[in-house]
Design an enzyme around this catalytic site. Structure first.
Site, short mmCIF file in Angstrom:
data_model
loop_
_atom_site.label_atom_id
_atom_site.label_comp_id
_atom_site.label_asym_id
_atom_site.label_seq_id
_atom_site.Cartn_x
_atom_site.Cartn_y
_atom_site.Cartn_z
N SER A 55 0.86 -1.18 0.00
CA SER A 55 0.00 0.00 0.00
C SER A 55 0.89 1.22 0.00
O SER A 55 2.10 1.10 0.18
CB SER A 55 -0.91 0.01 1.24
OG SER A 55 -1.75 1.15 1.23
N ARG A 300 -1.28 -3.89 -6.51
CA ARG A 300 -2.45 -4.50 -5.88
C ARG A 300 -3.70 -3.74 -6.30
O ARG A 300 -3.68 -2.52 -6.41
CB ARG A 300 -2.32 -4.45 -4.35
CG ARG A 300 -3.39 -5.22 -3.57
CD ARG A 300 -3.23 -6.70 -3.74
NE ARG A 300 -4.09 -7.47 -2.85
CZ ARG A 300 -5.30 -7.92 -3.17
NH1 ARG A 300 -5.85 -7.64 -4.35
NH2 ARG A 300 -6.00 -8.66 -2.31
N THR A 336 -6.63 1.58 5.80
CA THR A 336 -6.10 0.76 6.89
C THR A 336 -6.90 0.97 8.18
O THR A 336 -7.26 0.00 8.86
CB THR A 336 -4.62 1.07 7.13
OG1 THR A 336 -3.88 0.85 5.93
CG2 THR A 336 -4.06 0.19 8.22
N CYS A 487 -2.25 -6.23 -16.87
CA CYS A 487 -1.48 -6.97 -15.87
C CYS A 487 -0.15 -6.26 -15.62
O CYS A 487 0.61 -6.02 -16.56
CB CYS A 487 -1.22 -8.40 -16.35
SG CYS A 487 -0.09 -9.32 -15.27
N CYS A 510 3.07 -13.86 -11.34
CA CYS A 510 1.90 -13.21 -10.75
C CYS A 510 2.21 -12.61 -9.39
O CYS A 510 2.72 -13.29 -8.50
CB CYS A 510 0.75 -14.21 -10.62
SG CYS A 510 -0.75 -13.56 -9.89
N CYS A 513 -2.21 -9.33 -7.72
CA CYS A 513 -2.89 -8.04 -7.64
C CYS A 513 -4.39 -8.18 -7.89
O CYS A 513 -5.16 -7.31 -7.50
CB CYS A 513 -2.27 -7.04 -8.61
SG CYS A 513 -2.66 -7.34 -10.36
N CYS A 516 -6.60 -8.98 -13.24
CA CYS A 516 -7.16 -9.79 -14.33
C CYS A 516 -8.53 -10.33 -13.97
O CYS A 516 -9.44 -10.39 -14.81
CB CYS A 516 -6.21 -10.93 -14.69
SG CYS A 516 -5.80 -12.03 -13.30
#
Length: 541
Positions: A55, A300, A336, A487, A510, A513, A516
């Protein structure tokens, strides 16, 4: 097939993020205060707590102050307090400072590494005797004969690519509980199963998402300004594409820099990753990075739907918390504190109703009576207003914030689902992105190597196609295979065999995140959990 081992707890938490760990801590605090015994288990698909957490991040401490009032004396990783805010509008070569929106004022907040923060939260949980098991991914929801959730099962280990049992095969474990808290983060794959099975989205607007892409840089000491916060909007995006950047100065000459783009974008030729890379070449940004080095990379998806997109939170045997449900304040660019608070409220609701055999619907009521709900409600109209275009949204947001103060007598609907917004390739021109210079900007695979990503290659692919003909017959023909662009890790690639195109999935790249799973125009890609411990291994992100 061999039977699975079984372990029983009062509460099982799926995912060791801020919401799940806060729920576990609160449960143990309540049980100790009442001199009662409550067994709590947290499982985490990352190789360690924090390995899959990425983050910005700037944290508002309101929930932390409630959960661990003495956190300042417990060697927490909250070290860099925010000192200044700057909000810029960028053109291709210029920057113009705008008034900082009130939601983006950060006085009293801290710039942190969220992965380090979750590691610290895990230590606090373990001191309270919470059992935490990293490297165990929950792959299946367990139901009883009445369709009540009774726990989860972890992924089988040692299966080969064809699904058969390899020489080191180990069956997954059943973790059974009176209540199961699902805190997998944004677009959790078990959360999707639960939403469909229990029709949890029947009364809310569709969830909408963004993709956040981040690099951690070490910069020259003369350019480091610990506590300094900058956000930008405008270039390189057009006025019809929602997004912007963040740049946070941590201590030790570190800068957290990233870009967020709403996944409701229309142009199939847009590449969020490459938009971020060219953004870094803006004169106002490049001067900060020159002479420095990129030391980490990650990406992400994040929820952007707000309060009107929250699903029903409870079902027989369990509940959704944190980003699994969609608790994120988009104008604040913070989630958060909301994720933590949702986990804390879940813990309170469970503790007070632990012997209830069915659904703890009190959680939904408790959420709506909290400051969390009030905060999200007041900003509910800002993100969906951007469907009208950038400048109209800016004007509306000012009116909503300063005149109505978040209490307008209406709620603006979202645009629909993100995947439905992708346009036909014939209606758009291909975007010509500059080549990365490997100094300020980088190609995807080089950056992925800075994420610590690793998967056992000889395992079943965790990126499943519902129909193997769709990537070519639909995505190639209508959208020129947007999965090769949205992606951020180079997972999807078109290869040619005898001049015929074929989609190749490089699943080992990968970074989890979930883009896709969200943006595929026909929803043909289903992200499921790989074997435990695989994926990124973020450090300091």
């Amino acid at each position: 097939m061999t039977n699975r081992e079984m372990m029983e707890y009062d509460v099982v938490v799926v995912g060791a993020g801020p919401s799940g760990l806060s729920a576990a801590i609160k449960l143990k605090q309540l049980s100790k205060k009442a001199n009662s015994e409550l067994s709590v288990c947290v499982i985490e698909k990352g190789s360690e707590v924090g390995a899959h957490i990425v983050s910005g991040a700037v944290i508002e401490t309101r929930a932390l102050d409630e959960l661990i009032p003495e956190w300042k004396t417990k060697n927490s990783p909250l070290k860099t307090q925010a000192t200044s805010d700057k909000f810029l509008y960028l053109t291709k070569t210029k920057s113009y400072q705008l008034p900082t929106p009130p939601q983006m004022h950060n006085k009293g907040n801290y710039i942190i590494s969220l992965s380090d923060f979750t590691k610290w939260l895990a230590q606090q949980a373990e001191e309270l005797e919470v059992e935490i098991y990293p490297g165990f991914s929950a792959s299946e929801v367990l139901f009883d004969e009445n369709n009540k959730v009774v726990g989860v099962a972890t992924c089988d280990m040692g299966r080969l690519k064809d699904g058969s049992e390899g020489p080191n095969f180990e069956r997954g474990i059943e973790l059974r509980a009176k209540q199961t808290i699902f805190s997998e983060g944004c677009r959790g794959h078990l959360g999707k199963v639960l939403m469909e099975k229990f029709n949890l989205n029947s009364d809310n607007s569709p969830q909408t998402y963004g993709i956040g892409i981040k690099e951690l840089w070490e910069v020259s000491p003369d350019k480091s300004q610990p506590g300094s916060i900058m956000h930008t909007t405008g270039w390189p995006l057009d006025n019809d594409t929602y997004g912007g950047s963040f740049l946070y100065h941590l201590d030790n000459n570190k800068i957290s820099i990233g870009f967020v783009i709403g996944l409701d974008y229309k142009n199939p030729y847009l590449s969020p990753y490459l938009e971020f890379q060219r953004f870094k070449h803006h004169p106002a940004i490049k001067k900060l990075l020159e002479g420095g080095r990129r030391i980490n990379y990650g990406a992400r998806a994040l929820n952007e739907g707000g309060v009107q997109s929250l699903p029903k939170l409870t079902f027989p045997g369990g509940m959704l918390v944190g980003c699994e449900a969609g608790f994120l304040n988009v104008p604040k660019i913070k989630g958060t504190h909301l994720a933590m608070k949702s986990g804390m409220i879940a813990a309170q609701s469970i503790f007070e109703n632990i012997d209830k055999l069915d659904e703890i619907s009190e959680f939904q009521t408790d959420i709506k009576q909290s400051w969390l709900w009030n905060e999200l409600y007041k900003v509910r109209n800002i993100r969906p207003s951007f469907k009208w275009g950038f400048w109209k949204a800016i004007m509306y947001s000012a009116i909503d914030t300063y005149i109505f103060r978040g209490n307008a007598p209406w709620t603006i609907d979202h645009h629909g689902t993100d995947h439905e917004n992708l346009g036909n390739k014939d209606n758009y021109k291909e975007i010509k992105y500059p080549k990365p210079d490997n100094v300020i900007s980088f190609d995807r695979l080089t950056n992925v190597s800075f994420s610590g990503t690793n998967h056992e290659e000889n395992q079943p692919c965790h990126l499943q196609l519902k129909d193997e003909d769709v990537p070519i017959n639909t995505n190639f023909e209508l959208y020129d295979n947007p999965e090769t662009r949205y992606c951020p890790a180079g997972v999807y690639e078109i290869v040619f065999n005898n001049n015929k195109p074929k989609l190749q999935i490089n699943a080992q790249n990968c970074v989890h995140c979930k883009t896709c799973d969200i943006k595929d125009p026909t929803q043909n890609i289903n992200w499921v959990t790989p074997q435990g411990g695989g994926g990124p291994n973020y450090q300091g992100m």
